[in-house]
Design a protein around this motif. Structure first.
Motif, PDB file in Angstrom:
ATOM      1  N   ALA A  70      12.280   6.343   5.004  1.00 32.19           N
ATOM      2  CA  ALA A  70      11.628   5.202   4.359  1.00 32.19           C
ATOM      3  C   ALA A  70      12.652   4.098   4.135  1.00 32.19           C
ATOM      4  O   ALA A  70      13.771   4.372   3.680  1.00 32.19           O
TER       5      ALA A  70
ATOM      6  N   TYR B 237       0.816  -1.202   0.000  1.00 25.60           N
ATOM      7  CA  TYR B 237       0.000   0.000   0.000  1.00 25.60           C
ATOM      8  C   TYR B 237       0.858   1.263   0.000  1.00 25.60           C
ATOM      9  O   TYR B 237       0.362   2.347  -0.299  1.00 25.60           O
ATOM     10  N   GLY B 238       2.116   1.125   0.377  1.00 26.08           N
ATOM     11  CA  GLY B 238       2.961   2.296   0.586  1.00 26.08           C
ATOM     12  C   GLY B 238       3.187   3.156  -0.637  1.00 26.08           C
ATOM     13  O   GLY B 238       3.511   4.341  -0.520  1.00 26.08           O
ATOM     14  N   ASN B 239       3.007   2.588  -1.832  1.00 27.26           N
ATOM     15  CA  ASN B 239       3.227   3.366  -3.062  1.00 27.26           C
ATOM     16  C   ASN B 239       1.913   3.721  -3.758  1.00 27.26           C
ATOM     17  O   ASN B 239       1.908   4.133  -4.910  1.00 27.26           O
ATOM     18  N   LYS B 240       0.794   3.565  -3.048  1.00 28.89           N
ATOM     19  CA  LYS B 240      -0.516   3.864  -3.638  1.00 28.89           C
ATOM     20  C   LYS B 240      -1.063   5.186  -3.110  1.00 28.89           C
ATOM     21  O   LYS B 240      -0.657   5.670  -2.048  1.00 28.89           O
ATOM     22  N   SER B 241      -2.011   5.767  -3.859  1.00 26.36           N
ATOM     23  CA  SER B 241      -2.581   7.054  -3.475  1.00 26.36           C
ATOM     24  C   SER B 241      -3.475   6.909  -2.251  1.00 26.36           C
ATOM     25  O   SER B 241      -3.961   5.818  -1.932  1.00 26.36           O
TER      26      SER B 241
ATOM     27  N   LYS C 208       5.966   9.752   4.032  1.00 28.23           N
ATOM     28  CA  LYS C 208       5.487  10.951   3.337  1.00 28.23           C
ATOM     29  C   LYS C 208       4.277  11.576   4.018  1.00 28.23           C
ATOM     30  O   LYS C 208       4.079  12.789   3.955  1.00 28.23           O
TER      31      LYS C 208
ATOM     32  N   THR D  53       0.567   2.353   6.873  1.00 28.67           N
ATOM     33  CA  THR D  53       0.221   3.217   5.748  1.00 28.67           C
ATOM     34  C   THR D  53      -1.246   3.633   5.824  1.00 28.67           C
ATOM     35  O   THR D  53      -1.580   4.805   5.616  1.00 28.67           O
TER      36      THR D  53
ATOM     37  N   THR E  44       7.276   2.651   5.496  1.00 31.89           N
ATOM     38  CA  THR E  44       7.159   2.656   4.042  1.00 31.89           C
ATOM     39  C   THR E  44       7.202   4.093   3.525  1.00 31.89           C
ATOM     40  O   THR E  44       7.108   5.065   4.289  1.00 31.89           O
ATOM     41  N   GLU E  45       7.285   4.228   2.226  1.00 31.81           N
ATOM     42  CA  GLU E  45       7.246   5.566   1.607  1.00 31.81           C
ATOM     43  C   GLU E  45       5.958   6.288   1.983  1.00 31.81           C
ATOM     44  O   GLU E  45       5.965   7.478   2.320  1.00 31.81           O
ATOM     45  N   GLY E  46       4.825   5.566   1.927  1.00 32.61           N
ATOM     46  CA  GLY E  46       3.545   6.182   2.225  1.00 32.61           C
ATOM     47  C   GLY E  46       3.458   6.680   3.654  1.00 32.61           C
ATOM     48  O   GLY E  46       2.951   7.771   3.925  1.00 32.61           O
TER      49      GLY E  46
ATOM     50  N   PRO F 242      12.315   0.800   2.223  1.00 31.71           N
ATOM     51  CA  PRO F 242      11.515  -0.147   1.444  1.00 31.71           C
ATOM     52  C   PRO F 242      12.088  -1.558   1.343  1.00 31.71           C
ATOM     53  O   PRO F 242      11.335  -2.503   1.099  1.00 31.71           O
TER      54      PRO F 242
END
Length: 267
Positions: free
Chosen positions: A144, A42-46, A123, A75, A118-120, A146
Protein backbone atom coordinates in the motif's frame (compact mmCIF):
# COMPACT_ATOMS: atom_id res chain seq x y z
CA UNK A 1 -24.77 0.40 -33.38
CA UNK A 2 -25.46 2.35 -30.21
CA UNK A 3 -24.47 5.97 -29.64
CA UNK A 4 -25.31 5.99 -25.94
CA UNK A 5 -22.32 6.91 -23.74
CA UNK A 6 -20.02 4.77 -21.65
CA UNK A 7 -20.19 5.55 -17.92
CA UNK A 8 -16.90 5.70 -16.03
CA UNK A 9 -16.57 6.30 -12.30
CA UNK A 10 -13.97 6.55 -9.59
CA UNK A 11 -13.84 7.54 -5.94
CA UNK A 12 -12.18 10.75 -7.05
CA UNK A 13 -10.33 12.16 -10.04
CA UNK A 14 -7.78 9.42 -10.71
CA UNK A 15 -10.24 7.70 -13.02
CA UNK A 16 -9.53 10.43 -15.54
CA UNK A 17 -6.47 8.35 -16.52
CA UNK A 18 -8.95 5.70 -17.68
CA UNK A 19 -11.05 8.35 -19.43
CA UNK A 20 -7.94 9.47 -21.30
CA UNK A 21 -7.25 5.95 -22.55
CA UNK A 22 -10.87 5.40 -23.61
CA UNK A 23 -10.83 8.72 -25.49
CA UNK A 24 -7.61 7.63 -27.21
CA UNK A 25 -8.67 4.10 -28.18
CA UNK A 26 -12.44 4.36 -28.64
CA UNK A 27 -12.58 7.56 -30.58
CA UNK A 28 -16.30 7.47 -31.42
CA UNK A 29 -17.52 6.69 -27.91
CA UNK A 30 -19.13 9.34 -25.73
CA UNK A 31 -18.32 9.33 -22.01
CA UNK A 32 -20.10 10.29 -18.81
CA UNK A 33 -17.63 10.46 -15.93
CA UNK A 34 -18.42 10.67 -12.23
CA UNK A 35 -15.86 11.33 -9.50
CA UNK A 36 -17.03 10.94 -5.90
CA UNK A 37 -14.94 13.83 -4.63
CA UNK A 38 -17.16 14.41 -1.59
CA UNK A 39 -16.47 10.94 -0.18
CA UNK A 40 -12.96 10.17 -1.41
CA UNK A 41 -10.94 8.16 -0.40
CA UNK A 42 -12.58 4.75 -0.60
CA UNK A 43 -9.47 2.83 0.40
CA UNK A 44 -10.08 3.20 4.14
CA UNK A 45 -13.82 2.42 4.03
CA UNK A 46 -15.63 -0.87 4.66
CA UNK A 47 -16.74 -3.15 1.84
CA UNK A 48 -20.42 -2.49 2.62
CA UNK A 49 -19.91 1.27 2.44
CA UNK A 50 -17.95 1.06 -0.82
CA UNK A 51 -20.68 -1.16 -2.30
CA UNK A 52 -23.41 1.29 -1.23
CA UNK A 53 -21.56 4.30 -2.67
CA UNK A 54 -20.81 2.48 -5.93
CA UNK A 55 -24.43 1.38 -6.39
CA UNK A 56 -25.55 5.01 -5.96
CA UNK A 57 -23.09 6.09 -8.64
CA UNK A 58 -24.19 3.39 -11.07
CA UNK A 59 -27.83 4.42 -10.59
CA UNK A 60 -26.81 8.01 -11.36
CA UNK A 61 -24.95 6.92 -14.51
CA UNK A 62 -27.96 4.86 -15.60
CA UNK A 63 -30.04 8.04 -15.32
CA UNK A 64 -27.73 9.38 -18.06
CA UNK A 65 -28.64 6.41 -20.27
CA UNK A 66 -25.21 4.79 -20.37
CA UNK A 67 -24.86 1.53 -22.28
CA UNK A 68 -21.92 0.18 -20.26
CA UNK A 69 -19.88 0.98 -17.16
CA UNK A 70 -16.15 1.05 -16.45
CA UNK A 71 -15.27 0.90 -12.75
CA UNK A 72 -12.08 2.94 -12.77
CA UNK A 73 -11.61 2.67 -9.00
CA UNK A 74 -9.29 -0.18 -7.99
CA UNK A 75 -10.76 -0.26 -4.48
CA UNK A 76 -14.27 -0.80 -5.87
CA UNK A 77 -12.99 -3.41 -8.31
CA UNK A 78 -11.13 -5.28 -5.60
CA UNK A 79 -13.90 -5.24 -3.02
CA UNK A 80 -17.33 -5.34 -4.65
CA UNK A 81 -17.28 -5.70 -8.44
CA UNK A 82 -18.95 -9.11 -8.15
CA UNK A 83 -21.72 -7.69 -5.96
CA UNK A 84 -22.29 -4.79 -8.35
CA UNK A 85 -22.65 -7.14 -11.31
CA UNK A 86 -25.23 -9.06 -9.29
CA UNK A 87 -27.10 -5.85 -8.43
CA UNK A 88 -27.12 -4.73 -12.08
CA UNK A 89 -27.21 -8.01 -14.04
CA UNK A 90 -28.35 -6.46 -17.32
CA UNK A 91 -25.52 -3.91 -17.40
CA UNK A 92 -22.14 -4.47 -19.06
CA UNK A 93 -19.58 -3.69 -16.35
CA UNK A 94 -15.83 -3.69 -16.98
CA UNK A 95 -13.21 -3.08 -14.31
CA UNK A 96 -9.49 -2.36 -14.18
CA UNK A 97 -8.33 -5.36 -12.13
CA UNK A 98 -8.96 -8.05 -14.75
CA UNK A 99 -7.30 -6.10 -17.56
CA UNK A 100 -4.36 -5.25 -15.28
CA UNK A 101 -3.92 -8.93 -14.49
CA UNK A 102 -3.95 -9.80 -18.21
CA UNK A 103 -1.25 -7.22 -18.91
CA UNK A 104 0.93 -8.36 -16.01
CA UNK A 105 0.69 -12.04 -16.98
CA UNK A 106 1.82 -11.16 -20.51
CA UNK A 107 4.70 -9.02 -19.27
CA UNK A 108 6.30 -11.11 -16.50
CA UNK A 109 9.21 -13.40 -17.33
CA UNK A 110 10.05 -14.67 -13.85
CA UNK A 111 6.55 -14.82 -12.33
CA UNK A 112 7.43 -12.37 -9.55
CA UNK A 113 4.92 -9.53 -9.71
CA UNK A 114 4.54 -6.44 -7.52
CA UNK A 115 1.22 -4.73 -6.85
CA UNK A 116 0.87 -1.24 -5.39
CA UNK A 117 -2.38 0.50 -4.49
CA UNK A 118 -4.52 1.84 -1.66
CA UNK A 119 -4.91 0.05 1.66
CA UNK A 120 -8.31 -1.26 0.54
CA UNK A 121 -6.98 -2.65 -2.73
CA UNK A 122 -3.97 -4.31 -1.14
CA UNK A 123 -5.92 -5.79 1.79
CA UNK A 124 -8.50 -7.29 -0.57
CA UNK A 125 -5.82 -9.45 -2.20
CA UNK A 126 -7.87 -9.36 -5.40
CA UNK A 127 -4.94 -8.84 -7.77
CA UNK A 128 -3.03 -11.74 -6.23
CA UNK A 129 -6.11 -13.96 -6.40
CA UNK A 130 -6.76 -13.20 -10.06
CA UNK A 131 -3.09 -13.61 -11.00
CA UNK A 132 -2.92 -17.02 -9.35
CA UNK A 133 -6.04 -18.08 -11.25
CA UNK A 134 -3.94 -17.62 -14.39
CA UNK A 135 -0.80 -19.24 -12.98
CA UNK A 136 -0.75 -20.75 -9.46
CA UNK A 137 3.05 -20.46 -9.32
CA UNK A 138 3.12 -16.68 -9.59
CA UNK A 139 4.60 -14.96 -6.55
CA UNK A 140 2.84 -11.72 -5.71
CA UNK A 141 4.27 -8.95 -3.52
CA UNK A 142 1.88 -6.15 -2.56
CA UNK A 143 2.42 -2.77 -0.96
CA UNK A 144 0.00 0.00 0.00
CA UNK A 145 1.34 3.44 -0.96
CA UNK A 146 -1.10 5.97 0.54
CA UNK A 147 1.12 9.02 -0.02
CA UNK A 148 1.20 8.57 -3.79
CA UNK A 149 -2.24 10.14 -4.27
CA UNK A 150 -1.43 13.41 -2.46
CA UNK A 151 1.87 13.56 -4.34
CA UNK A 152 -0.12 13.62 -7.57
CA UNK A 153 -2.90 15.92 -6.44
CA UNK A 154 -0.52 18.41 -4.85
CA UNK A 155 1.61 18.58 -7.99
CA UNK A 156 4.77 16.89 -6.70
CA UNK A 157 5.37 14.72 -9.77
CA UNK A 158 8.80 14.77 -11.44
CA UNK A 159 10.51 15.95 -8.27
CA UNK A 160 13.18 14.58 -5.97
CA UNK A 161 10.61 14.55 -3.16
CA UNK A 162 8.43 12.20 -5.21
CA UNK A 163 11.36 9.89 -5.92
CA UNK A 164 12.30 9.79 -2.23
CA UNK A 165 8.76 8.83 -1.19
CA UNK A 166 8.51 6.23 -3.97
CA UNK A 167 11.85 4.68 -3.01
CA UNK A 168 10.79 4.47 0.64
CA UNK A 169 7.66 2.53 -0.30
CA UNK A 170 9.11 0.34 -3.03
CA UNK A 171 12.53 -0.69 -1.75
CA UNK A 172 11.15 -3.83 -0.10
CA UNK A 173 9.46 -4.87 -3.35
CA UNK A 174 12.69 -4.37 -5.25
CA UNK A 175 14.40 -6.76 -2.84
CA UNK A 176 11.96 -9.47 -4.02
CA UNK A 177 13.37 -9.48 -7.57
CA UNK A 178 10.06 -8.48 -9.20
CA UNK A 179 10.15 -7.91 -12.95
CA UNK A 180 6.61 -6.48 -13.27
CA UNK A 181 4.80 -3.84 -11.19
CA UNK A 182 1.04 -3.24 -11.40
CA UNK A 183 0.01 0.37 -10.78
CA UNK A 184 -3.12 -0.59 -8.85
CA UNK A 185 -4.52 2.92 -8.39
CA UNK A 186 -5.68 5.24 -11.14
CA UNK A 187 -3.56 8.11 -9.79
CA UNK A 188 -0.32 6.15 -10.05
CA UNK A 189 0.21 6.36 -13.85
CA UNK A 190 0.77 10.10 -13.35
CA UNK A 191 3.84 9.06 -11.33
CA UNK A 192 5.07 6.60 -13.97
CA UNK A 193 8.23 8.51 -14.85
CA UNK A 194 9.19 8.91 -11.19
CA UNK A 195 8.41 5.25 -10.40
CA UNK A 196 10.37 4.00 -13.42
CA UNK A 197 13.34 6.15 -12.40
CA UNK A 198 13.33 4.50 -8.96
CA UNK A 199 12.69 0.87 -9.94
CA UNK A 200 14.78 0.82 -13.12
CA UNK A 201 13.95 0.09 -16.74
CA UNK A 202 14.20 -3.69 -16.22
CA UNK A 203 10.86 -3.63 -14.34
CA UNK A 204 7.75 -3.37 -16.52
CA UNK A 205 5.12 -0.94 -15.23
CA UNK A 206 1.52 -2.01 -15.82
CA UNK A 207 -1.12 0.69 -16.30
CA UNK A 208 -4.43 -1.25 -16.35
CA UNK A 209 -6.21 1.63 -18.11
CA UNK A 210 -4.66 0.61 -21.44
CA UNK A 211 -6.09 -2.91 -21.45
CA UNK A 212 -9.35 -1.76 -19.82
CA UNK A 213 -10.14 0.49 -22.78
CA UNK A 214 -9.18 -2.30 -25.18
CA UNK A 215 -11.38 -4.85 -23.41
CA UNK A 216 -14.33 -2.46 -23.38
CA UNK A 217 -13.87 -1.98 -27.11
CA UNK A 218 -13.99 -5.76 -27.59
CA UNK A 219 -17.18 -6.03 -25.53
CA UNK A 220 -18.87 -3.30 -27.54
CA UNK A 221 -17.83 -4.99 -30.78
CA UNK A 222 -19.08 -8.40 -29.65
CA UNK A 223 -22.44 -6.93 -28.64
CA UNK A 224 -22.61 -4.79 -31.79
CA UNK A 225 -23.19 -1.63 -29.75
CA UNK A 226 -20.29 0.51 -30.93
CA UNK A 227 -20.94 4.21 -31.47
CA UNK A 228 -20.68 5.89 -34.87
CA UNK A 229 -21.37 9.50 -33.82
CA UNK A 230 -19.08 12.39 -32.96
CA UNK A 231 -18.40 11.80 -29.25
CA UNK A 232 -19.38 14.04 -26.37
CA UNK A 233 -17.85 14.11 -22.90
CA UNK A 234 -19.66 15.02 -19.69
CA UNK A 235 -18.09 15.27 -16.24
CA UNK A 236 -19.80 15.13 -12.85
CA UNK A 237 -18.53 15.23 -9.27
CA UNK A 238 -20.09 15.12 -5.82
CA UNK A 239 -18.07 18.13 -4.59
CA UNK A 240 -15.23 20.51 -5.51
CA UNK A 241 -15.93 20.89 -9.22
CA UNK A 242 -13.19 23.54 -9.42
CA UNK A 243 -10.64 20.91 -8.38
CA UNK A 244 -11.55 18.74 -11.36
CA UNK A 245 -11.28 21.70 -13.70
CA UNK A 246 -7.86 22.51 -12.23
CA UNK A 247 -6.57 18.94 -12.44
CA UNK A 248 -8.01 17.94 -15.80
CA UNK A 249 -4.95 19.17 -17.66
CA UNK A 250 -2.72 16.90 -15.56
CA UNK A 251 -4.85 13.81 -16.14
CA UNK A 252 -6.24 14.42 -19.62
CA UNK A 253 -3.76 16.80 -21.15
CA UNK A 254 -6.57 19.24 -21.87
CA UNK A 255 -9.32 21.17 -20.12
CA UNK A 256 -12.64 19.48 -19.40
CA UNK A 257 -15.95 20.98 -20.46
CA UNK A 258 -18.18 22.28 -17.69
CA UNK A 259 -18.14 20.11 -14.56
CA UNK A 260 -21.46 19.64 -12.76
CA UNK A 261 -21.89 18.87 -9.06
CA UNK A 262 -24.42 16.15 -8.20
CA UNK A 263 -26.10 15.23 -4.91
CA UNK A 264 -25.19 11.57 -5.22
CA UNK A 265 -26.97 10.63 -1.98
CA UNK A 266 -30.28 11.00 -3.84
CA UNK A 267 -29.48 7.93 -5.89
Amino acid sequence: MDNRPIGIFDSGLGGLTVVKEVMKQLTNESIVYFGDTARVPYGNKSKSTVTKFSAQIIRFLLSKDVKAIIIACNTVNSNCAIELRELFPELMIEGVVGPGVIMASRATKNGRIGVIGTEGTVKSGRYAERLREIHPEYQIFSKACPLFVPLVEDGWTNTEVAKMVIATYLNELLEEDIDTLILGCTHYPILSEDIQAVVGKHIKLINPANETAYQMGLHLLQENIQAVAIPSYHFYVSDHKEQMQDMAKMFLGCKTPDVIEVDIEKY
